[in-house]
Design a protein around this motif. Structure first.
Motif, PDB file in Angstrom:
ATOM      1  N   GLU A 127       0.906  -1.060   0.014  1.00 32.79           N
ATOM      2  CA  GLU A 127       0.088   0.043   0.122  1.00 32.79           C
ATOM      3  C   GLU A 127       0.749   1.196  -0.203  1.00 32.79           C
ATOM      4  O   GLU A 127       0.648   2.179   0.665  1.00 32.79           O
ATOM      5  N   CYS A 128       1.961   1.166  -0.831  1.00 37.92           N
ATOM      6  CA  CYS A 128       2.905   2.338  -0.809  1.00 37.92           C
ATOM      7  C   CYS A 128       2.324   3.380  -1.780  1.00 37.92           C
ATOM      8  O   CYS A 128       3.196   4.609  -1.848  1.00 37.92           O
ATOM      9  N   ARG A 129       1.769   3.061  -2.702  1.00 37.72           N
ATOM     10  CA  ARG A 129       1.095   3.977  -3.813  1.00 37.72           C
ATOM     11  C   ARG A 129       2.256   4.532  -4.797  1.00 37.72           C
ATOM     12  O   ARG A 129       2.037   5.525  -5.483  1.00 37.72           O
ATOM     13  N   CYS A 289       4.964   7.587  12.467  1.00 40.06           N
ATOM     14  CA  CYS A 289       4.160   6.321  12.141  1.00 40.06           C
ATOM     15  C   CYS A 289       3.760   6.931  10.558  1.00 40.06           C
ATOM     16  O   CYS A 289       3.028   7.831  10.560  1.00 40.06           O
ATOM     17  N   GLY A 290       4.072   6.250   9.463  1.00 39.15           N
ATOM     18  CA  GLY A 290       3.709   6.329   8.497  1.00 39.15           C
ATOM     19  C   GLY A 290       2.326   6.300   8.021  1.00 39.15           C
ATOM     20  O   GLY A 290       1.595   7.100   7.720  1.00 39.15           O
ATOM     21  N   HIS A 291       1.892   4.838   7.990  1.00 40.46           N
ATOM     22  CA  HIS A 291       0.438   4.706   7.503  1.00 40.46           C
ATOM     23  C   HIS A 291      -0.549   5.637   8.444  1.00 40.46           C
ATOM     24  O   HIS A 291      -1.562   6.006   8.383  1.00 40.46           O
ATOM     25  N   CYS A 345       6.933   6.001   2.498  1.00 50.42           N
ATOM     26  CA  CYS A 345       6.009   6.238   1.345  1.00 50.42           C
ATOM     27  C   CYS A 345       4.833   7.108   1.828  1.00 50.42           C
ATOM     28  O   CYS A 345       4.339   7.967   1.359  1.00 50.42           O
ATOM     29  N   ASN A 346       4.429   6.594   3.107  1.00 51.06           N
ATOM     30  CA  ASN A 346       3.099   7.247   3.525  1.00 51.06           C
ATOM     31  C   ASN A 346       3.345   8.964   3.566  1.00 51.06           C
ATOM     32  O   ASN A 346       2.640   9.851   3.401  1.00 51.06           O
ATOM     33  N   TYR A 347       4.789   9.383   4.101  1.00 51.53           N
ATOM     34  CA  TYR A 347       4.987  10.622   4.409  1.00 51.53           C
ATOM     35  C   TYR A 347       5.043  11.581   2.969  1.00 51.53           C
ATOM     36  O   TYR A 347       4.652  12.441   2.968  1.00 51.53           O
ATOM     37  N   CYS A 381      10.022   0.064   1.737  1.00 52.96           N
ATOM     38  CA  CYS A 381      11.036  -0.594   2.639  1.00 52.96           C
ATOM     39  C   CYS A 381      10.456  -2.376   2.410  1.00 52.96           C
ATOM     40  O   CYS A 381      11.396  -3.151   2.841  1.00 52.96           O
ATOM     41  N   GLY A 382       9.260  -2.501   2.015  1.00 53.79           N
ATOM     42  CA  GLY A 382       8.873  -3.890   2.105  1.00 53.79           C
ATOM     43  C   GLY A 382       8.111  -4.202   3.273  1.00 53.79           C
ATOM     44  O   GLY A 382       7.605  -5.418   3.296  1.00 53.79           O
ATOM     45  N   GLY A 383       7.642  -3.356   4.100  1.00 55.48           N
ATOM     46  CA  GLY A 383       7.062  -3.806   5.337  1.00 55.48           C
ATOM     47  C   GLY A 383       5.791  -2.660   5.281  1.00 55.48           C
ATOM     48  O   GLY A 383       4.709  -3.267   6.195  1.00 55.48           O
ATOM     49  N   PRO A 425      11.712   7.321   9.531  1.00 55.80           N
ATOM     50  CA  PRO A 425      11.134   7.683  10.660  1.00 55.80           C
ATOM     51  C   PRO A 425       9.528   7.224  10.556  1.00 55.80           C
ATOM     52  O   PRO A 425       8.845   7.950  10.410  1.00 55.80           O
ATOM     53  N   CYS A 426       9.297   5.899  10.827  1.00 55.73           N
ATOM     54  CA  CYS A 426       8.050   5.407  10.690  1.00 55.73           C
ATOM     55  C   CYS A 426       7.959   4.159  11.358  1.00 55.73           C
ATOM     56  O   CYS A 426       9.151   3.108  11.136  1.00 55.73           O
ATOM     57  N   SER A 427       7.076   3.879  12.380  1.00 52.69           N
ATOM     58  CA  SER A 427       7.328   2.757  12.882  1.00 52.69           C
ATOM     59  C   SER A 427       7.434   1.098  12.379  1.00 52.69           C
ATOM     60  O   SER A 427       7.923   0.131  12.541  1.00 52.69           O
ATOM     61  N   ILE A 428       6.684   1.243  11.156  1.00 56.38           N
ATOM     62  CA  ILE A 428       6.294   0.093  10.280  1.00 56.38           C
ATOM     63  C   ILE A 428       7.718  -0.074   9.561  1.00 56.38           C
ATOM     64  O   ILE A 428       8.226  -1.073   9.546  1.00 56.38           O
ATOM     65  N   CYS A 429       8.330   1.173   9.025  1.00 57.32           N
ATOM     66  CA  CYS A 429       9.722   0.884   8.526  1.00 57.32           C
ATOM     67  C   CYS A 429      10.775   0.221   9.297  1.00 57.32           C
ATOM     68  O   CYS A 429      11.369  -0.550   8.976  1.00 57.32           O
ATOM     69  N   LYS A 430      10.608   0.761  10.596  1.00 55.73           N
ATOM     70  CA  LYS A 430      11.599   0.536  11.777  1.00 55.73           C
ATOM     71  C   LYS A 430      11.452  -1.261  11.710  1.00 55.73           C
ATOM     72  O   LYS A 430      12.489  -1.807  11.841  1.00 55.73           O
TER      73      LYS A 430
HETATM   74  S1  SF4 Z   1       6.459   0.887   5.982  1.00 57.90           S
HETATM   75 FE1  SF4 Z   1       7.418   2.662   5.730  1.00 57.90          FE
HETATM   76  S2  SF4 Z   1       8.327   2.572   3.553  1.00 57.90           S
HETATM   77 FE2  SF4 Z   1       6.828   1.056   3.847  1.00 57.90          FE
HETATM   78  S3  SF4 Z   1       4.677   1.739   3.075  1.00 57.90           S
HETATM   79 FE3  SF4 Z   1       4.902   2.316   5.415  1.00 57.90          FE
HETATM   80  S4  SF4 Z   1       5.991   4.037   5.267  1.00 57.90           S
HETATM   81 FE4  SF4 Z   1       6.290   3.110   3.330  1.00 57.90          FE
END
Ligand code: SF4
Ligand code: HEM
Ligand code: SF4
Ligand code: SF4
Lengths: 460, 268
Positions: A127-129, A289-291, A345-347, A381-383, A425-430
């Motif tokens: 869901e990175c768009r 947190c990105g999403h 990506c969400n940022y 990042c794939g997450g 700088p996103c929890s899921i990326c981390k």
């Molecule tokens: S996890 Fe990070 S890089 Fe991957 S979609 Fe979310 S914001 Fe994007």
């Protein structure tokens, strides 16, 4: 690891787990019929979805622009083919050409196998768009994924991970199931850590009525990313803010966005508004947190059912503001390590934070190196969308999905001496990158952006 | 048969086309923009938004940036297609004398009209053949194709090939005047028979009408879909103002917040 005709898929929530998130799973013999009914409801509502169904020219441009296809070369991971899994059903039941010409125009009857394919491939989409960003028309396959997941949710098919998080959100208001005592405990511990490491006194006020600012951190920061929370605490202390962290919604993320944009997402929205009301705050500031930031920034105003009383901004925006107005003293040489930035990506594609992050990182880090492509052209990042599954086969997929990211990081050279920092700088990326930098042997440590702010602050 | 293709089918074609397009657009309009899914970086003014539309429509910027080999075929193909469609309207209406209005002589105008028609016709055919080649030869494009994607290209290629053939082989060529007369009678609802018994013209006319009838039920709707999608994703969005309530950094630093007097650690 559930196996279904060779499809890779994460473990599914049990019927009991589905009931905890208010869904009675649909029995197999009714799934097809119900799926068509739900699809009909969704297509009548979402124009973004209808346009993705009806105006793709099959040019194939999106293929090599999706990191999941680049990593796996699985044709169903080509964005337009991911959408085609639903599109062929849509054509068959909701278009004239599909009803008349069937297979010739790529229309197909729905069956259980296809529903299993939906489950497999909609949970292989981050869901990175990036597909929406690159498509000549802006066709957003992420919208198709989201609607696919929504329908699967209503059918009772959700990964264990997402369902358990959904249940935790309802129980505690955060993804990791933290209770108030645990929150207070951890924050006291972090105060001590800050004292030991940075020599400053930072207090983390919890549920403080009459605070001006409500800071909503990611619950993952309590367990996995302590430096992000510490950085935020130091920032608010440094500027002398009257701030607080709410214990009823200690969650910057919102998994509702990822599998149930109706009930689950709205539930946490409501919690936030109650918390802000009760504490009487004036402004809400969002954690990393990105999403989550996408959900709260872009989706909340439309779903709150009332004009919001409180302005909501991201902590990066606030830090950048105080940097631009020269109110923060930061020493970029303190860190002494090379840093590169992974743009969540969400940022960058949904929230417009690309320049803001650069203002902050340039002020905090002397040796900052861009990776390419970056900003809105960045690869995920794939997450993304929390497909952080640990089942062995899914974990292998995560490694493949992060291949492109690994190449990008390597090309910056920050990990050459093994002391680089990958700021994500996103929890899921981390959560994705902590293990992935090891798998790909990148020689970097993963950090948030506010972590770096905390480290660079000059107090005297 | 010729009677049907030339004097009855055109009315069916136009009806199917108009109703079909209206039906599809109505379906799109009936659904809503539920969430704010604007793509960032956010345009700050309507002019910037218009800029995004224009660069995508006129230059295919995304295709150029993210798939150059596709752009090499798609962009010239579209430019040629638009000129060919425009040329059909303008050329027949002005009988090839349209460039007189730009200061050319009548003979020069007709010559230019012919030349441009031929050049764009050939670019169009080359572009379409190249797109067909991609669809057959390149894995990722083949993997996303349905039978109808090939058929659509073959239909277009047939129409354009016959058009080019009539241009390049004078025996089978068509003059502007009789065609204009024929279309005039069509528009006046008193359809006359096709003037010259040119089988290529009849097939060209038939295939073109099939294409026009298919358009509302095919991916060719992308010419409207693109506006629909961009209307959702490219819009003005203004950020809320940063700056925190009741915060005075200078005063806080003067007070020394965070620095306990007891602490002797020097971190700076
Ligand atoms: S996890 Fe990070 S890089 Fe991957 S979609 Fe979310 S914001 Fe994007
Ligand atoms: C507005 C901007 C437009 C963009 C960005 C665009 C883009 C594209 C792309 C990327 C393709 C795919 C080529 C392929 O691989 O097959 C395509 C095909 C096509 N387009 Fe467009 N298009 C646009 C407008 C139009 C318009 C206005 C028309 C008609 C007048 C048109 C007619 C066609 C045709 C006939 C095809 C070939 C279809 C096929 O491949 O079967 N396009 N377009
Ligand atoms: S880039 Fe857009 S139009 Fe082309 S195949 Fe992908 S989704 Fe379809
Ligand atoms: S949203 Fe990202 S992962 Fe999903 S199809 Fe599009 S590019 Fe691929």
């Amino acid at each position: 690891m559930p196996e279904y005709k060779g499809l890779k898929m994460p473990a599914k929530a049990s019927a009991e787990e589905m009931r905890q998130i208010h869904i009675e799973p649909v029995p197999d013999d009714q799934k097809v019929e119900m799926a068509i009914q739900y699809l009909d409801e969704m297509r009548k509502k979402f124009r973004s979805f209808v346009l993705a169904m009806e105006s793709c020219v099959k040019c194939g441009l999106c293929a090599e622009n999706c990191h999941t296809y680049l990593g796996t070369r699985d044709p169903n991971n080509i964005p337009t083919n991911r959408a085609e899994l639903i599109r062929k059903i849509y054509r068959r039941y909701f278009t004239l050409e599909g009803r008349w010409f069937g297979k010739l125009v790529g229309a197909e009857d729905l069956n259980l196998d296809i529903i299993e394919q939906w489950y497999s491939y909609f949970y292989q989409c981050n869901e990175c768009r990036r597909c929406a960003h690159v498509c000549p028309f802006g066709i957003d396959t992420c919208e198709v994924t989201m609607i696919g997941r929504q329908i699967l949710h209503w059918l009772g098919i959700v990964p264990k991970l997402h369902a358990s998080v959904g249940a935790a959100m309802e129980r505690t208001g955060n993804h990791t199931g933290l209770t108030k005592p645990a929150i207070v405990d951890t924050l006291e511990f972090l105060s001590e850590e800050i004292k030991d490491e940075f020599g400053v006194d930072v207090e983390f006020p919890v549920d403080k009525e009459g605070a001006d600012i409500m800071y909503v951190p990611s619950s993952a920061d309590f367990l996995l990313n302590p430096y992000t929370l510490m950085g935020a605490g130091m920032f608010f202390t440094y500027i002398g803010a009257n701030w607080t962290i709410p214990s009823t919604i200690t969650e910057a993320g919102n998994f509702g966005l990822l599998f149930d944009q109706q009930h689950t997402m709205r539930h946490n929205f409501t919690r936030l508004l109650h918390a802000a009301q009760k504490l009487g705050v004036k402004k809400i500031v969002w954690g990393e947190c990105g999403h989550g930031w996408r959900a709260w920034k872009m989706y909340l105003p439309g779903m709150a059912d009332l004009p919001l009383r409180w302005p909501i901004t991201h902590i990066h925006d606030e830090v950048a503001y105080y940097i631009r107005t020269n109110q923060l003293k930061l020493d970029p040489y303190k860190l002494g390590r090379p840093v590169t930035l992974h743009d969540p990506c969400n940022y960058v594609r949904a929230c417009g934070l690309a320049e803001t992050m650069r203002t902050v990182i340039r002020a905090c880090v002397a040796d900052f190196r861009e990776m390419y492509p970056n900003k809105e052209n960045n690869f995920c990042c794939g997450g993304g969308s929390a497909i952080l599954f640990d089942d062995p086969e899914m974990y292998q997929l995560r490694i493949k999905f992060s291949q492109k990211k690994a190449e990008q990081v390597r090309a910056t050279g920050v990990g050459k001496d093994g002391n680089g920092i990958l700021c994500a700088p996103c929890s899921i990326c981390k959560a994705q990158l902590y293990p992935m930098v090891e798998e790909h042997e990148l020689g970097v440590e993963v950090k948030g952006l506010i972590d770096l702010v905390g480290m660079a602050l000059v107090w005297k | 048969m010729t009677y049907f293709i030339a004097q009855i089918l055109p009315y069916i074609t136009v009806t199917v086309f108009v109703l079909g397009v209206v039906y599809r657009l109505w379906r799109w309009a009936a659904s809503r923009i539920v969430h704010n899914i604007t793509l960032s970086p956010f345009p700050q003014t309507k002019t910037e938004v218009a800029g995004i539309y224009l660069r995508e429509i006129l230059l295919f910027r995304n295709v150029f940036n993210f798939d150059r080999p596709l752009w090499v075929g798609a962009w010239p193909m579209h430019i040629a297609l638009l000129n060919v469609i425009g040329g059909h309207v303008v050329g027949f209406y002005f009988l090839g004398k349209q460039f007189v209005y730009l200061g050319a002589s009548e003979a020069l105008s007709k010559y230019l009209s012919n030349l441009l028609g031929t050049v764009f016709g050939i670019i169009l055919l080359a572009g379409l053949l190249y797109l067909l080649y991609r669809r057959i030869a390149i894995d990722k494009v083949r993997q996303v194709s349905n039978p109808s994607d090939y058929l659509m290209l073959l239909l277009l290629i047939s129409i354009v090939s016959i058009g080019n053939f009539m241009r390049l082989v004078p025996e089978y060529g068509m003059h502007y005047e009789p065609v204009k007369e024929y279309f005039t009678t069509l528009i006046l609802f008193q359809p006359a028979a096709i003037p010259e018994g040119n089988p290529f013209f009849i097939i060209h006319l038939l295939l073109a009408q099939i294409l026009i009838m298919i358009l509302p039920f095919s991916k060719l709707m992308h010419l409207f879909g693109m506006f629909g999608m961009r209307w959702i994703e490219n819009r003005v969005y203004k950020e809320p103002a940063p700056g925190l309530p009741n915060v005075d950094v200078a005063a806080a630093r003067a007070r020394g917040t965070g620095l306990s007097s007891a602490s002797s650690t020097d971190v700076a």
